[in-house]
Design a protein around this motif. Structure first.
Motif, mmCIF file in Angstrom:
data_model
loop_
_atom_site.group_PDB
_atom_site.id
_atom_site.type_symbol
_atom_site.label_atom_id
_atom_site.label_comp_id
_atom_site.label_asym_id
_atom_site.label_seq_id
_atom_site.Cartn_x
_atom_site.Cartn_y
_atom_site.Cartn_z
ATOM 1 N N ARG A 1 0.829 -1.216 0.000
ATOM 2 C CA ARG A 1 0.000 0.000 0.000
ATOM 3 C C ARG A 1 0.858 1.259 0.000
ATOM 4 O O ARG A 1 0.509 2.243 -0.645
ATOM 5 N N CYS A 2 1.969 1.246 0.701
ATOM 6 C CA CYS A 2 2.863 2.415 0.710
ATOM 7 C C CYS A 2 3.451 2.647 -0.677
ATOM 8 O O CYS A 2 3.503 3.779 -1.164
ATOM 9 N N CYS A 3 3.872 1.577 -1.326
ATOM 10 C CA CYS A 3 4.418 1.676 -2.681
ATOM 11 C C CYS A 3 3.340 2.169 -3.652
ATOM 12 O O CYS A 3 3.600 3.046 -4.487
ATOM 13 N N ALA A 4 2.137 1.623 -3.529
ATOM 14 C CA ALA A 4 1.034 2.042 -4.403
ATOM 15 C C ALA A 4 0.699 3.513 -4.180
ATOM 16 O O ALA A 4 0.427 4.247 -5.140
ATOM 17 N N GLY A 5 0.736 3.974 -2.943
ATOM 18 C CA GLY A 5 0.476 5.385 -2.641
ATOM 19 C C GLY A 5 1.515 6.303 -3.262
ATOM 20 O O GLY A 5 1.178 7.361 -3.807
ATOM 21 N N ARG A 6 2.787 5.897 -3.201
ATOM 22 C CA ARG A 6 3.852 6.711 -3.821
ATOM 23 C C ARG A 6 3.702 6.734 -5.334
ATOM 24 O O ARG A 6 3.837 7.782 -5.974
ATOM 25 N N LEU A 7 3.404 5.576 -5.919
ATOM 26 C CA LEU A 7 3.199 5.501 -7.359
ATOM 27 C C LEU A 7 2.018 6.375 -7.769
ATOM 28 O O LEU A 7 2.098 7.126 -8.744
ATOM 29 N N TRP A 8 0.918 6.298 -7.009
ATOM 30 C CA TRP A 8 -0.268 7.086 -7.307
ATOM 31 C C TRP A 8 0.059 8.589 -7.292
ATOM 32 O O TRP A 8 -0.439 9.358 -8.110
ATOM 33 N N TRP A 9 0.914 9.012 -6.366
ATOM 34 C CA TRP A 9 1.334 10.416 -6.288
ATOM 35 C C TRP A 9 2.018 10.830 -7.598
ATOM 36 O O TRP A 9 1.746 11.891 -8.153
ATOM 37 N N HIS A 10 2.869 9.976 -8.104
ATOM 38 C CA HIS A 10 3.596 10.304 -9.333
ATOM 39 C C HIS A 10 2.708 10.241 -10.579
ATOM 40 O O HIS A 10 3.069 10.790 -11.620
ATOM 41 N N LEU A 11 1.563 9.607 -10.469
ATOM 42 C CA LEU A 11 0.629 9.501 -11.593
ATOM 43 C C LEU A 11 -0.358 10.672 -11.648
ATOM 44 O O LEU A 11 -1.320 10.624 -12.419
ATOM 45 N N ARG A 12 -0.098 11.718 -10.869
ATOM 46 C CA ARG A 12 -1.000 12.871 -10.851
ATOM 47 C C ARG A 12 -1.357 13.391 -12.239
ATOM 48 O O ARG A 12 -2.524 13.694 -12.493
ATOM 49 N N PRO A 13 -0.411 13.490 -13.177
ATOM 50 C CA PRO A 13 -0.776 14.033 -14.496
ATOM 51 C C PRO A 13 -1.840 13.206 -15.234
ATOM 52 O O PRO A 13 -2.564 13.757 -16.067
ATOM 53 N N ILE A 14 -1.950 11.917 -14.909
ATOM 54 C CA ILE A 14 -2.953 11.099 -15.620
ATOM 55 C C ILE A 14 -4.033 10.544 -14.688
ATOM 56 O O ILE A 14 -4.831 9.703 -15.094
ATOM 57 N N ARG A 15 -4.082 11.036 -13.443
ATOM 58 C CA ARG A 15 -5.090 10.565 -12.488
ATOM 59 C C ARG A 15 -6.512 10.723 -13.029
ATOM 60 O O ARG A 15 -7.354 9.872 -12.799
ATOM 61 N N ARG A 16 -6.780 11.830 -13.700
ATOM 62 C CA ARG A 16 -8.126 12.084 -14.223
ATOM 63 C C ARG A 16 -8.619 10.885 -15.033
ATOM 64 O O ARG A 16 -9.733 10.422 -14.879
ATOM 65 N N TYR A 17 -7.758 10.378 -15.900
ATOM 66 C CA TYR A 17 -8.139 9.268 -16.773
ATOM 67 C C TYR A 17 -8.240 7.959 -16.000
ATOM 68 O O TYR A 17 -9.171 7.176 -16.207
ATOM 69 N N LEU A 18 -7.307 7.737 -15.088
ATOM 70 C CA LEU A 18 -7.333 6.509 -14.289
ATOM 71 C C LEU A 18 -8.569 6.477 -13.381
ATOM 72 O O LEU A 18 -9.211 5.433 -13.248
#
Length: 141
Positions: free
Chosen positions: A117-134
């Motif tokens: 979950r910690c790794c997924a949270g960090r990855l999710w942070w870096h995916l901010r530019p495409i979060r809208r689509y995800l």
């Protein structure tokens, strides 16, 4: 009884050392916490760090359960995982509790700070530019 009263009572219990389970609402923590279906287990905040999910009085207007993204001295900057750009600010004293677990709709307890979950949270942070689509894909599933 309004939500603010319930939250303040939960904070009082957390201050006394009691672990409190509080239902969450809204979409601001998708995909890690599902509002309306899941709850968070709150405990007294201790040794906070970037990545922790906390209950805080943000921007002197509302309580939020969001992730810490930055410390700036005594100021804590928060952002919901489901938010695209919006952030909140509070002081360290305004962080009232740390979420340690999430309880799913089947009442199963999940640790919020497992390595995965910690790794997924960090990855999710870096995916901010495409979060809208995800998030759009996630909401349709």
């Amino acid at each position: 009884m309004n939500d603010r009263y319930i939250i303040e009572e939960a904070i009082r219990l957390v201050d006394e050392g009691v672990s409190v389970t509080l239902p969450v609402d809204g979409r601001s923590m998708l995909p890690f916490i599902i509002g309306g279906r899941e709850s968070v287990v709150l405990q007294k905040p201790d040794k906070l760090k970037v990545g922790d999910i906390v209950l805080a009085w943000a921007d002197n207007t509302k309580y939020v359960v969001h992730r810490i993204i930055l410390f700036d001295g005594d100021c804590v900057i928060l952002m919901g995982d489901g938010n695209l750009v919006g952030i909140e600010h509070c002081s360290l004293a305004d962080v009232k509790a740390k979420a340690t677990h999430v309880v799913d709709s089947r009442e199963k307890l999940h640790d919020l700070y497992t390595p995965w979950r910690c790794c997924a949270g960090r990855l999710w942070w870096h995916l901010r530019p495409i979060r809208r689509y995800l998030l759009a894909i996630y909401r349709r599933m």
